[in-house]
Design a protein around this motif. Sequence first.
Motif, PDB file in Angstrom:
ATOM      1  N   GLY A   1      53.620 -86.550  20.082  1.00 12.00           N
ATOM      2  CA  GLY A   1      53.899 -87.907  19.517  1.00 12.00           C
ATOM      3  C   GLY A   1      55.300 -88.329  19.828  1.00 12.00           C
ATOM      4  N   ASN A   2      55.575 -89.011  18.837  1.00 11.72           N
ATOM      5  CA  ASN A   2      57.138 -89.538  18.872  1.00 11.72           C
ATOM      6  C   ASN A   2      57.763 -89.679  17.580  1.00 11.72           C
ATOM      7  OD1 ASN A   2      55.523 -92.302  18.276  1.00 11.72           O
ATOM      8  ND2 ASN A   2      57.718 -92.878  18.598  1.00 11.72           N
ATOM      9  N   VAL A   3      58.939 -89.550  17.539  1.00  8.60           N
ATOM     10  CA  VAL A   3      59.953 -89.515  16.540  1.00  8.60           C
ATOM     11  C   VAL A   3      60.857 -91.114  16.940  1.00  8.60           C
ATOM     12  CG1 VAL A   3      61.864 -88.757  15.063  1.00  8.60           C
ATOM     13  CG2 VAL A   3      60.046 -87.468  15.812  1.00  8.60           C
ATOM     14  N   LEU A   4      61.110 -91.737  16.124  1.00  5.97           N
ATOM     15  CA  LEU A   4      62.083 -92.807  16.222  1.00  5.97           C
ATOM     16  C   LEU A   4      63.478 -92.485  16.719  1.00  5.97           C
ATOM     17  CD1 LEU A   4      60.864 -95.515  13.647  1.00  5.97           C
ATOM     18  CD2 LEU A   4      60.134 -95.260  16.027  1.00  5.97           C
ATOM     19  N   ALA A   5      64.184 -93.287  17.197  1.00  2.28           N
ATOM     20  CA  ALA A   5      65.588 -92.990  18.027  1.00  2.28           C
ATOM     21  C   ALA A   5      66.366 -92.245  16.975  1.00  2.28           C
ATOM     22  CB  ALA A   5      66.073 -94.076  18.387  1.00  2.28           C
ATOM     23  N   LYS A   6      66.453 -92.869  15.779  1.00  2.00           N
ATOM     24  CA  LYS A   6      67.622 -92.069  14.809  1.00  2.00           C
ATOM     25  C   LYS A   6      67.002 -90.884  14.422  1.00  2.00           C
ATOM     26  CE  LYS A   6      69.660 -96.499  13.495  1.00  2.00           C
ATOM     27  NZ  LYS A   6      69.892 -97.599  12.434  1.00  2.00           N
ATOM     28  N   GLY A   7      65.781 -90.364  14.349  1.00  2.00           N
ATOM     29  CA  GLY A   7      65.351 -89.079  13.720  1.00  2.00           C
ATOM     30  C   GLY A   7      65.578 -87.910  15.172  1.00  2.00           C
ATOM     31  N   THR A   8      64.934 -86.723  14.489  1.00  2.00           N
ATOM     32  CA  THR A   8      65.147 -85.537  15.449  1.00  2.00           C
ATOM     33  C   THR A   8      63.531 -85.055  15.508  1.00  2.00           C
ATOM     34  OG1 THR A   8      66.125 -83.418  15.569  1.00  2.00           O
ATOM     35  CG2 THR A   8      65.555 -84.052  13.491  1.00  2.00           C
ATOM     36  N   ASN A   9      63.425 -84.721  16.810  1.00  2.00           N
ATOM     37  CA  ASN A   9      62.010 -84.059  17.047  1.00  2.00           C
ATOM     38  C   ASN A   9      61.715 -82.969  16.248  1.00  2.00           C
ATOM     39  OD1 ASN A   9      62.040 -86.367  18.820  1.00  2.00           O
ATOM     40  ND2 ASN A   9      62.327 -85.085  20.481  1.00  2.00           N
ATOM     41  N   ILE A  10      62.477 -82.005  16.172  1.00  2.00           N
ATOM     42  CA  ILE A  10      62.142 -80.501  15.873  1.00  2.00           C
ATOM     43  C   ILE A  10      63.411 -79.819  15.028  1.00  2.00           C
ATOM     44  CG2 ILE A  10      61.393 -78.272  16.098  1.00  2.00           C
ATOM     45  CD1 ILE A  10      59.937 -79.346  18.620  1.00  2.00           C
ATOM     46  N   ASN A  11      63.338 -79.435  14.016  1.00  2.00           N
ATOM     47  CA  ASN A  11      64.478 -78.923  13.420  1.00  2.00           C
ATOM     48  C   ASN A  11      64.266 -77.607  12.535  1.00  2.00           C
ATOM     49  OD1 ASN A  11      66.918 -79.686  10.522  1.00  2.00           O
ATOM     50  ND2 ASN A  11      67.340 -78.416  12.384  1.00  2.00           N
ATOM     51  N   VAL A  12      64.653 -76.434  12.917  1.00  2.00           N
ATOM     52  CA  VAL A  12      64.290 -75.386  12.208  1.00  2.00           C
ATOM     53  C   VAL A  12      65.481 -74.650  11.777  1.00  2.00           C
ATOM     54  CG1 VAL A  12      63.414 -72.874  12.740  1.00  2.00           C
ATOM     55  CG2 VAL A  12      62.432 -74.796  13.946  1.00  2.00           C
ATOM     56  N   LEU A  13      65.720 -74.292  10.345  1.00  2.00           N
ATOM     57  CA  LEU A  13      66.829 -73.581   9.750  1.00  2.00           C
ATOM     58  C   LEU A  13      66.218 -72.680   8.655  1.00  2.00           C
ATOM     59  CD1 LEU A  13      69.804 -73.626   9.706  1.00  2.00           C
ATOM     60  CD2 LEU A  13      69.625 -75.066   7.656  1.00  2.00           C
ATOM     61  N   VAL A  14      66.027 -71.219   9.237  1.00  2.00           N
ATOM     62  CA  VAL A  14      65.346 -70.410   8.516  1.00  2.00           C
ATOM     63  C   VAL A  14      66.219 -69.009   8.634  1.00  2.00           C
ATOM     64  CG1 VAL A  14      63.110 -71.308   8.393  1.00  2.00           C
ATOM     65  CG2 VAL A  14      63.749 -69.634  10.392  1.00  2.00           C
ATOM     66  N   ALA A  15      65.755 -68.320   7.489  1.00  2.00           N
ATOM     67  CA  ALA A  15      66.613 -66.706   7.529  1.00  2.00           C
ATOM     68  C   ALA A  15      65.709 -65.673   7.755  1.00  2.00           C
ATOM     69  CB  ALA A  15      67.373 -66.781   6.430  1.00  2.00           C
ATOM     70  N   ASN A  16      64.286 -65.817   7.504  1.00  2.00           N
ATOM     71  CA  ASN A  16      63.330 -64.759   7.663  1.00  2.00           C
ATOM     72  C   ASN A  16      62.001 -65.236   8.421  1.00  2.00           C
ATOM     73  OD1 ASN A  16      61.735 -62.618   7.351  1.00  2.00           O
ATOM     74  ND2 ASN A  16      62.567 -62.106   5.395  1.00  2.00           N
ATOM     75  N   ALA A  17      61.737 -65.311   9.576  1.00  2.00           N
ATOM     76  CA  ALA A  17      60.807 -65.550  10.320  1.00  2.00           C
ATOM     77  C   ALA A  17      60.312 -64.331  11.139  1.00  2.00           C
ATOM     78  CB  ALA A  17      61.061 -66.785  11.096  1.00  2.00           C
ATOM     79  N   ARG A  18      58.855 -64.503  11.523  1.00  2.00           N
ATOM     80  CA  ARG A  18      58.359 -63.235  12.085  1.00  2.00           C
ATOM     81  C   ARG A  18      56.896 -63.724  12.744  1.00  2.00           C
ATOM     82  NH1 ARG A  18      60.435 -60.052   7.944  1.00  2.00           N
ATOM     83  NH2 ARG A  18      58.385 -60.146   6.769  1.00  2.00           N
ATOM     84  N   ASN A  19      56.656 -63.344  13.977  1.00  2.00           N
ATOM     85  CA  ASN A  19      55.553 -63.592  14.685  1.00  2.00           C
ATOM     86  C   ASN A  19      55.219 -65.114  14.674  1.00  2.00           C
ATOM     87  OD1 ASN A  19      52.937 -62.871  16.191  1.00  2.00           O
ATOM     88  ND2 ASN A  19      51.961 -62.740  14.206  1.00  2.00           N
ATOM     89  N   TRP A  20      55.827 -65.933  15.401  1.00  2.00           N
ATOM     90  CA  TRP A  20      55.583 -67.310  15.358  1.00  2.00           C
ATOM     91  C   TRP A  20      54.931 -67.646  16.859  1.00  2.00           C
ATOM     92  CZ3 TRP A  20      60.027 -71.080  13.284  1.00  2.00           C
ATOM     93  CH2 TRP A  20      60.142 -70.991  12.045  1.00  2.00           C
ATOM     94  N   HIS A  21      54.043 -68.503  17.182  1.00  2.00           N
ATOM     95  CA  HIS A  21      53.670 -68.952  18.361  1.00  2.00           C
ATOM     96  C   HIS A  21      53.887 -70.719  18.332  1.00  2.00           C
ATOM     97  CE1 HIS A  21      51.752 -65.091  18.965  1.00  2.00           C
ATOM     98  NE2 HIS A  21      51.426 -65.263  17.688  1.00  2.00           N
ATOM     99  N   TRP A  22      54.239 -71.338  19.442  1.00  2.00           N
ATOM    100  CA  TRP A  22      54.573 -72.776  19.224  1.00  2.00           C
ATOM    101  C   TRP A  22      54.199 -73.531  20.728  1.00  2.00           C
ATOM    102  CZ3 TRP A  22      57.808 -74.240  15.300  1.00  2.00           C
ATOM    103  CH2 TRP A  22      58.361 -75.497  15.140  1.00  2.00           C
ATOM    104  N   SER A  23      53.525 -74.622  20.504  1.00  2.00           N
ATOM    105  CA  SER A  23      53.352 -75.569  21.631  1.00  2.00           C
ATOM    106  C   SER A  23      53.119 -76.865  20.772  1.00  2.00           C
ATOM    107  CB  SER A  23      51.876 -75.396  22.191  1.00  2.00           C
ATOM    108  OG  SER A  23      51.660 -76.171  23.163  1.00  2.00           O
ATOM    109  N   SER A  24      54.417 -77.697  21.602  1.00  2.00           N
ATOM    110  CA  SER A  24      54.613 -79.069  20.989  1.00  2.00           C
ATOM    111  C   SER A  24      55.096 -79.827  22.044  1.00  2.00           C
ATOM    112  CB  SER A  24      55.349 -78.970  19.922  1.00  2.00           C
ATOM    113  OG  SER A  24      56.893 -78.651  20.000  1.00  2.00           O
TER     114      SER A  24
END
Length: 353
Positions: free
Chosen positions: A307-330
């Motif tokens: 889908g879509n985000v308006l111009a002043k926004g951000t599509n994806i933001n990740v800020l973490v310190a402990n992440a394991r075993n992720w799968h991603w399709s966007s």
Amino acid sequence: MNMSPYICGILMCVAAASAVDVWNLQQLEAAKRGNDLTINVRDIFVPAGQTLNFEFVKPGTTIVFRGRVTFGYKEWRGPLIILKGRNLKIKGGAGHIFDGEGRRWWDGTGTNSGKIKPYMFYVQLADSSVRGLTIKNSPAHTFAINDCNHISINNVMIDNRDGNRFGGHNTDGFDVAKSHRVIIANSTIYNQDDCLAINSGTDITFQRNKCIGGHGIAVAVGGYQVNEARNIVIRGCRCIQTKYGVRIKTLLNGRGIVKGVNIENILLKDVTDAGLLIIGNYLNSGPKGEPTGGIPIEDLTVNNVRGNVLAKGTNINVLVANARNWHWSSNIQGGQRRLPCKGIPNGLRIPCG
């Protein structure tokens, strides 16, 4: 006219289900003590500071709301309605509505300050279903789902659109905590806060729901006695003109775990701030500082979020310190605000920004 408690056919007789109509709180208390298996709630007015309380309804009872349910005005925490018990069927009849008349409380500050605002529904059910309810103008949080086990909530309409003009805030749709085997499906939520907020629990599914306005869908863990969210499914939902699409937010310096979250087949339309947001530095006042890893985010799957985000926004933001075993399709388009991502598991590519 006296009627037999039995219905007889050619081969057998069976007991006929009995029903009772209630128009006020006194009749409801009498109905709880009776033997009727169906309680019809008709055009009931709940006096200020009192609760429409379905605690201690006999297992096996069907509760049907018919007509308009309204409430007197008082500044208090509520809840306005308690749905509590085992093996209950709770239904909305044709033309019914729960009208919280939230404008009497709304002052733009929600439950943070200002007027004391009551929660609408407190739900503590087991082996039960809630279907077809229509709710308008909740003073604050609509459904507080706590200590539930094996329940389904289906085809609910939460319409807090008036809050956009008259100061609605913290009008969450569904807040889920310490609950297990919960399904929320086929519902529509107009509000000014989280459409769904999962604070803790296991085997929780949120599917085929539509969130319009408000803050979108959130898994928000930390700050409670139980800080574990496991086996969460969010699928087939639409977030339309929401502030966020889907968020996972864990409390700064919190302890717990987020494990087995599946976010799949989500459509975003005109999201204003962030399509997908995963952070480990959450505070109620807003994110602060560097993320902490006391609440790891493990076994996360993001599949076909588009889908879509308006111009002043951000599509994806990740800020973490402990992440394991992720799968991603966007495939999220439109947001022009670029924010760096941090803490993505090694070997995984995410189109941040």
